[in-house]
Motif scaffolding. Sequence first.
Motif, PDB file in Angstrom:
ATOM      1  N   GLU A 206       0.853  -1.133  -0.039  1.00 41.96           N
ATOM      2  CA  GLU A 206       0.004   0.032   0.176  1.00 41.96           C
ATOM      3  C   GLU A 206       0.993   1.198  -0.046  1.00 41.96           C
ATOM      4  N   MET A 207       2.213   1.121   0.013  1.00 43.65           N
ATOM      5  CA  MET A 207       3.186   2.293   0.103  1.00 43.65           C
ATOM      6  C   MET A 207       3.627   2.715  -1.341  1.00 43.65           C
ATOM      7  N   PRO A 208       4.105   3.866  -1.639  1.00 39.49           N
ATOM      8  CA  PRO A 208       4.252   4.543  -2.857  1.00 39.49           C
ATOM      9  C   PRO A 208       5.577   3.721  -3.263  1.00 39.49           C
ATOM     10  N   PHE A 209       5.885   3.518  -4.527  1.00 38.45           N
ATOM     11  CA  PHE A 209       7.206   3.362  -5.212  1.00 38.45           C
ATOM     12  C   PHE A 209       8.190   4.362  -4.687  1.00 38.45           C
ATOM     13  N   GLY A 210       9.369   3.603  -4.374  1.00 37.03           N
ATOM     14  CA  GLY A 210      10.590   4.624  -3.698  1.00 37.03           C
ATOM     15  C   GLY A 210      10.598   4.642  -2.175  1.00 37.03           C
ATOM     16  N   TRP A 211       9.323   4.131  -1.574  1.00 41.62           N
ATOM     17  CA  TRP A 211       9.378   4.276  -0.127  1.00 41.62           C
ATOM     18  C   TRP A 211      10.243   3.240   0.660  1.00 41.62           C
ATOM     19  N   GLU A 212      11.168   3.603   1.169  1.00 33.33           N
ATOM     20  CA  GLU A 212      12.013   2.428   2.080  1.00 33.33           C
ATOM     21  C   GLU A 212      11.277   2.046   3.361  1.00 33.33           C
TER      22      GLU A 212
END
Length: 381
Positions: A206-212
């Motif tokens: 459910e997190m954005p791309f690029g989210w570490e």
Amino acid sequence: MSEGAGRQGIALSEKQRIAWLRLIRSDNVGPVTFRDLINHFGTAEAALEMLPELSRRGGASRAIRIASRAEAERELDIAQRHGAVFVGIGEPEYPALLRKVDGAPPLVAAKGNLQIAGDTAVGIVGSRNASIVGAKFAAMLARDLAAAGYAIVSGLARGIDTAAHRASLASGTIAAMAGGLDQPYPPENIGLLDEITSGNGLAVSEMPFGWEPRARDFPRRNRLIAGMGLGLVVVEAASRSGSLITARNAADFGRLVFAVPGSPLDPRAHGTNALLKDGAIVTTGAADVLEALAPLHEPKLFQPALGADEPPAENDDLALPPSDSDRDRVASALGPTPVEIDEIIRHAELPAATVYLLLLELDLAGRLHRYPGGLVALAAD
């Protein structure tokens, strides 16, 4: 596996998908707030227009940040370049069991075989520092359950998760991720993730791309694991373990919880043995899981919880904004101790729609905390 047979839902238009993504990426909008906004205003576009006003009425100290159309389009473009899509909770491809979870994410990024996230999936989780026996048992369990038609859901972590994923690669495995789909954790499982998404598997986040991924993101991943399966098997878990959080989520969602007994002398069995004392189903093989899950395969047991931008119902209670006296009555009913919304409605003696709208105002202003079970409380100043 059901291969998505009989799935229901309505596909979002590109315009709706962008509006949904903008709404969920805006400040103070979580899954529950998103759902309530759609229920009140009918569409994500209408909700986006109301965010500044709702936040102001809720007493926000600064203007709320609303994700722009350009940001949403950029995120969709990145997903497409990675071979992924964003799936809305009302669409047929959305994980069938997850959509019934309270607070399910309205959009998930998904890459791989979307058809395997049907209504025949089982979660397998356990210790990152797995024993040889524990890893072997997890792999055996995954293979046997997969042979019976179940997709295997896990969290791509070291140890038990890795063993379960690898054993079910050919038949279908689902990796729930704490970060963006391009940020697998641990990095050593990058190759495993590629095998999952390029074969008969699926990765969701459910997190954005690029989210570490950060420590606080893993409980959200645990909710995905618990929500996507009919049941959850814990193979090894210490007394304080993310696997126990996942098991608690599964129990809260009405899923069956299974635990593999272990030696009292092994710290990795302390958590699983505690689950057994709390009523988890003793599991010494796939037959235990299959027998317990068999009665759950009823037609239409799980139905979509939220359609795709359905028109708002006529509601006279929302014809005018709530008055300041209404706000005072709801605010006086709230405090630092979580309470049920039904209690607030009875205490304030206001229509339910009015109370929900006032809670939305407080939420968007950053003045409300939401807790599991639908409880709410005022945020500390």
